[in-house]
Design a protein around this motif. Structure first.
Motif, short mmCIF file in Angstrom:
data_model
loop_
_atom_site.label_atom_id
_atom_site.label_comp_id
_atom_site.label_asym_id
_atom_site.label_seq_id
_atom_site.Cartn_x
_atom_site.Cartn_y
_atom_site.Cartn_z
N ASN A 348 51.53 -17.05 101.12
CA ASN A 348 50.48 -16.73 102.10
C ASN A 348 51.14 -16.50 103.47
O ASN A 348 51.55 -17.46 104.12
N PRO A 349 51.26 -15.27 103.91
CA PRO A 349 51.93 -14.99 105.19
C PRO A 349 51.19 -15.55 106.40
O PRO A 349 51.74 -15.60 107.50
N GLN A 350 49.94 -15.99 106.18
CA GLN A 350 49.16 -16.55 107.30
C GLN A 350 49.33 -18.07 107.42
O GLN A 350 48.67 -18.70 108.25
N ASP A 351 50.20 -18.65 106.60
CA ASP A 351 50.43 -20.09 106.62
C ASP A 351 50.91 -20.51 108.02
O ASP A 351 51.94 -20.05 108.50
N LYS A 352 50.15 -21.39 108.65
CA LYS A 352 50.47 -21.78 110.02
C LYS A 352 51.69 -22.69 110.10
O LYS A 352 52.21 -22.93 111.20
N ASP A 353 52.13 -23.24 108.96
CA ASP A 353 53.30 -24.12 108.99
C ASP A 353 54.62 -23.35 109.01
O ASP A 353 55.67 -23.94 109.19
N LEU A 354 54.56 -22.04 108.84
CA LEU A 354 55.78 -21.25 108.83
C LEU A 354 56.36 -21.15 110.24
O LEU A 354 55.64 -20.91 111.21
N PRO A 355 57.70 -21.32 110.38
CA PRO A 355 58.29 -21.31 111.72
C PRO A 355 58.36 -19.92 112.33
O PRO A 355 58.40 -19.78 113.55
N PHE A 356 58.35 -18.86 111.50
CA PHE A 356 58.40 -17.49 112.00
C PHE A 356 57.94 -16.58 110.86
O PHE A 356 57.94 -16.96 109.70
N PRO A 357 57.50 -15.35 111.17
CA PRO A 357 56.99 -14.46 110.13
C PRO A 357 58.06 -14.17 109.06
O PRO A 357 59.23 -13.99 109.37
N PHE A 358 57.63 -14.09 107.81
CA PHE A 358 58.54 -13.81 106.72
C PHE A 358 59.05 -12.37 106.78
O PHE A 358 58.30 -11.46 107.08
N GLN A 359 60.36 -12.21 106.49
CA GLN A 359 60.96 -10.89 106.32
C GLN A 359 61.83 -10.90 105.09
O GLN A 359 62.63 -11.85 104.91
N ASP A 360 61.72 -9.92 104.26
CA ASP A 360 62.58 -9.80 103.09
C ASP A 360 63.84 -9.05 103.50
O ASP A 360 63.83 -7.82 103.65
N LEU A 361 64.93 -9.77 103.69
CA LEU A 361 66.17 -9.19 104.18
C LEU A 361 67.15 -8.87 103.06
O LEU A 361 68.33 -8.63 103.33
N ARG A 362 66.66 -8.86 101.84
CA ARG A 362 67.57 -8.57 100.74
C ARG A 362 68.07 -7.12 100.79
O ARG A 362 69.09 -6.79 100.23
#
Length: 362
Positions: A348-362
């Motif tokens: 869930n990209p809207q999870d408020k516990d995440l320290p920063f927005p997710f990025q797929d850097l693969r």
């Protein structure tokens, strides 16, 4: 002696030519009443895959505490070696006491000796059990050194004392930390991967000297091979430390080192305070890049900033991308797919516990 290979058949000591004095195929062990558990061939967790190769507890020593027992068995081995003919091939003792791994356990009288002691340091450590465990580990190394002296082996024996990772920072109460370095066990910051290495050989190398050159545990085998006039196996990752032992102030060629930690664990990320996500790292010369697989690259100049206070990723984008590309290539060529993170379909990209927005850097 001590830890094995976590259930993998070709990682057990006997598969590599070792005489198994005592070992247990696990990351940690109880420090009391451990023998029955070690001799069992059933896994400690029912869901563990594969065959559980528990190991062997070794000969009886009369010691009730694991650290003392393993030390006594190691000393017996040294006495046995001292009785061999002088022209026998060199011996190698791989001594891996479980201390100071969890669970935190120590003899009651040893704990009592540290309870109520005044704190002479500045880090606020108050864990008397951990202190007692460290004391028993210190005493075990002292017993080994004393045995080397008493048997006449000391002048012909090299001792390498090191650790596999930085101290654990998530016990309650806190046992230790790695200040001023950032992070600890499971982290790829310096607090997790920079460990002490002490090399001791009286009469052979100068004592009381400090070396700032980068070494790695893979360097031990080529070092021992050179010192014992044995041919080096092919395709080694490490390189001999003998030039540094002869001259600790000498400089070595810059090297590239890699790390990969593929797990989500309860350890707190030292950057954000959130649970640690899978991460990988590369150090090339002075610079180290940490790839947080949640989607962030961190770049540090370890020689100028060993405590990792200044992230240079935005200041040096070309170097950041170059190191990241080299790290990804190494991972593709050397790490099995099962140890590479995959996307969570329930993320869930809207999870408020995440320290920063997710990025797929693969």
């Amino acid at each position: 002696m001590a830890p094995g290979g976590h259930g993998v058949a070709d990682r057990q000591p006997s598969a590599h030519g070792f005489e198994e004095i005592a070992f247990n195929d696990a990351g940690g062990s109880a420090y009391f009443n451990w023998r029955n558990h070690w001799e069992k061939k059933t896994p400690p967790f029912p869901s563990m895959p594969g065959e559980y190769r528990a190991g062997k507890s070794g000969s009886l020593t009369g010691k009730d505490y694991l650290t003392d027992d393993l030390s006594a068995q190691a000393c017996r081995y040294l006495v046995k070696q001292s009785q061999e003919p002088k022209d026998k091939k060199p011996f190698f003792l791989y001594y891996c006491p479980f201390a100071v791994h969890t669970p935190l356990q120590a003899p009651r009288e040893s704990i009592a000796a540290f309870e109520g002691k005044s704190q002479i340091g500045t880090l606020g450590h108050r864990n008397a059990t951990y202190a007692a465990m460290v004391k028993h580990l210190d005493d075990s190394i002292g017993a080994i050194r004393q045995t080397l002296q008493e048997t006449g082996l000391a002048e012909s024996t090299l001792i390498i004392f090191t650790s596999d990772n930085g101290g654990v920072e998530y016990t309650n109460p806190a046992a230790t930390d790695n200040q001023p370095f950032k992070g600890g066990k499971a982290c790829l910051n310096e607090g997790g991967i920079r460990v002490p290495t002490i090399v001791y050989w009286p009469g052979r190398f100068e004592g009381g000297t400090w070396c700032n050159e980068v070494i790695d545990a893979t360097d031990f085998l080529p070092t021992l091979a050179e010192l014992t006039n044995n041919p080096l196996p092919r395709d080694l990752d490490g390189r001999s430390m003998v030039p540094l032992l002869k001259n600790p102030k000498s400089k070595t060629e810059p090297r590239t080192l890699y790390w990969h930690y593929p797990y989500n664990v309860i350890v707190k990320n030292p950057e954000y305070g959130t649970p640690l996500t899978p991460h990988s790292a590369i150090r090339k010369g002075a610079h180290k890049l940490i790839w947080d697989w949640h989607g962030r690259l961190l770049l540090y100049d370890i020689e100028a900033d060993p405590f990792e206070q200044r992230d240079l990723a935005k200041e040096q984008p070309e170097l950041t991308q170059k190191l990241h590309s080299q790290l990804k290539t190494w991972l593709e060529e050397n790490v099995s797919e099962q140890y590479l993170p995959t996307l969570n379909p329930d993320f869930n990209p809207q999870d408020k516990d995440l320290p920063f927005p997710f990025q797929d850097l693969r």
